[in-house]
Structures are given as structure tokens and as C-alpha cells.
Motif scaffolding. Structure first.
Motif: not given
Length: 239
Positions: A115-116, A119-120, A122-123, A143-144, A147, A160, A185, A188
């Protein structure tokens, strides 16, 4: 603008908010009574505060409790009130914890890392996208927060979902460069869904028939009308 900013951080759930305000009031009471021989004044203030909190949050059951007229009856009244209050607080905590377990999932270290990683990605897409800095920073904050939730023992589904809704809203209004975020997403959500499916059956808790109430006092304490503790105080007690 809130006229009472000290209550800005209260949870929306009335019972959870009650627990938070109880913890605050109880801490103040413990500080006021530390190494003090006569604690009746602090006990009256604590009872009055919690009765006001209960009415403000519309939690029933507290209307049966009163502060006695007679100063000598403060100790037994407070002892009964404090014992019933602690039991009510424990009931709320246990019940809310069970409900939270139903609507959350315990992720494995491998799932958390996956998941991390998503997210990276996505960022990175959001970083290169044509977005206003204010909107980009707002999404980064969400997002933070998500996480941080992923790294907890259990990750809540509602947190979520709220994160995904905010990001999808931007994606749908943006360019094609943002479209890959939808797939990230979805992955995730699949990770969390598969982890939840592998957990033991939680017997999906039904909503309680009625909100728990504070246990009533064992008996109504009637103090003499000319006691040292004036009945005028009741004018300030909202019950």
C-alpha cells in the motif's frame, strides 16, 4: 467561527465525545484533589461538569443523578456517581472497540508495504500533474493521514474511503494524466478487502437497540433544606 474552540476536536460520536470530556474533567479533578484532605468542592464541580456534558451531548440516564443539598452527603453521592460513571465509560470503550474491529482490518507487513508503494505512485502522479498548489497540498495531507492509519494495528475502512473519495473527485475533473490513479486506488482497496476476507468472522455487530445509559443512583439522597451546601447551586445545573 466556533465560539468555544476548546471543543473543536470533539469526535462526532456523542458517546466517544463524552469519554474524551470525561478524561479531561477527571484529570482536572485528580489534579485538584491531589494531597487535599477535603475534596468535596472538587467533587461537586466534577459532578456538575459531567451532568452538563451529558445534557449537552443528549445522553440520557444522567437526569436521575443530583447533587445533594447537605454538604455531609457529598462524599457518598460522589462515590456512587463516580463508580457508575467509570462503569459506563468502560462499557462505551469496549462496545466502540468491538464495532471498530468490524469496520477495520489488520494488514500484514507485506500488505502495508504494498500500500505504501501504491501511495508513492499516487503521490508522484499528483506531483507532476497540473494542479493548484493548495489542492495538491490538500491531497498530500490526506495521503499522509491515510499512510499513518495504514501503519496502525488496524486500518479503518472509513478513513480509506474518505481519502479515495477526495482524490477521485480531483481525478474525474482533471486530465488523462491523472486517470492511472483510479487503478492504484482500486488495488489499495483490493489489498484491504482481501485482508479483511481472510480474517475470522466478526459476527457483524448489529446496531444497539438503544444507547447505553449511566446506571441510576442506588437511592435518591435527600438532604435537609438548611444544609451547609446551598440548593441555589442547582440553578446552575442543567437537569
Amino acid at each position: 467561527m466556533n465560539d468555544f474552540p476548546e471543543f473543536d476536536d470533539l469526535p462526532d460520536d456523542p458517546e466517544v465525545a463524552f469519554v474524551r470530556l470525561y478524561e479531561r474533567a477527571n484529570k482536572e479533578y485528580q489534579e485538584q484533589t491531589y494531597d487535599v484532605q477535603d475534596t468535596r468542592a472538587a467533587a461537586v464541580e466534577f459532578m456538575n461538569t459531567m451532568l452538563g456534558v451529558a445534557q449537552g451531548l443528549e445522553i440520557s440516564g444522567f437526569e436521575e443523578w443530583t447533587i445533594p443539598d447537605d454538604w455531609d452527603d457529598i462524599y457518598p453521592a460522589f462515590t456512587s456517581f463516580d463508580r457508575a460513571l467509570k462503569r459506563y465509560i468502560m462499557e462505551v470503550k469496549v462496545r466502540k472497540s468491538r464495532v471498530t474491529k468490524v469496520y477495520s482490518v489488520q494488514l500484514s507487513p507485506e500488505d502495508k508495504e504494498r500500500i505504501h508503494s501504491l501511495i508513492r505512485e499516487i503521490r508522484e502522479i499528483l506531483t507532476s500533474a497540473d494542479l493548484q498548489d493548495r489542492k495538491r497540498n490538500s491531497l498530500f495531507n490526506k495521503l499522509n493521514a491515510f499512510e499513518a492509519d495504514v501503519d496502525r494495528v488496524r486500518t479503518r475502512f472509513d478513513n480509506a474511503t474518505l481519502m479515495a473519495i477526495d482524490i477521485i473527485g480531483v481525478v474525474d475533473k482533471g486530465t488523462n494524466a491523472l486517470k492511472p490513479i483510479n487503478e492504484l486506488l482500486r488495488r489499495i482497496q483490493a489489498i484491504m478487502g482481501n485482508a479483511k476476507e481472510s480474517e475470522p468472522e466478526q459476527n457483524q455487530l448489529p446496531p444497539p437497540a438503544e444507547r447505553k445509559k449511566l446506571p441510576p443512583p442506588p437511592k435518591r439522597i435527600e438532604g435537609p433544606s438548611n444544609g451547609g451546601f446551598s440548593r441555589d447551586l442547582d440553578d446552575d445545573i442543567p437537569f
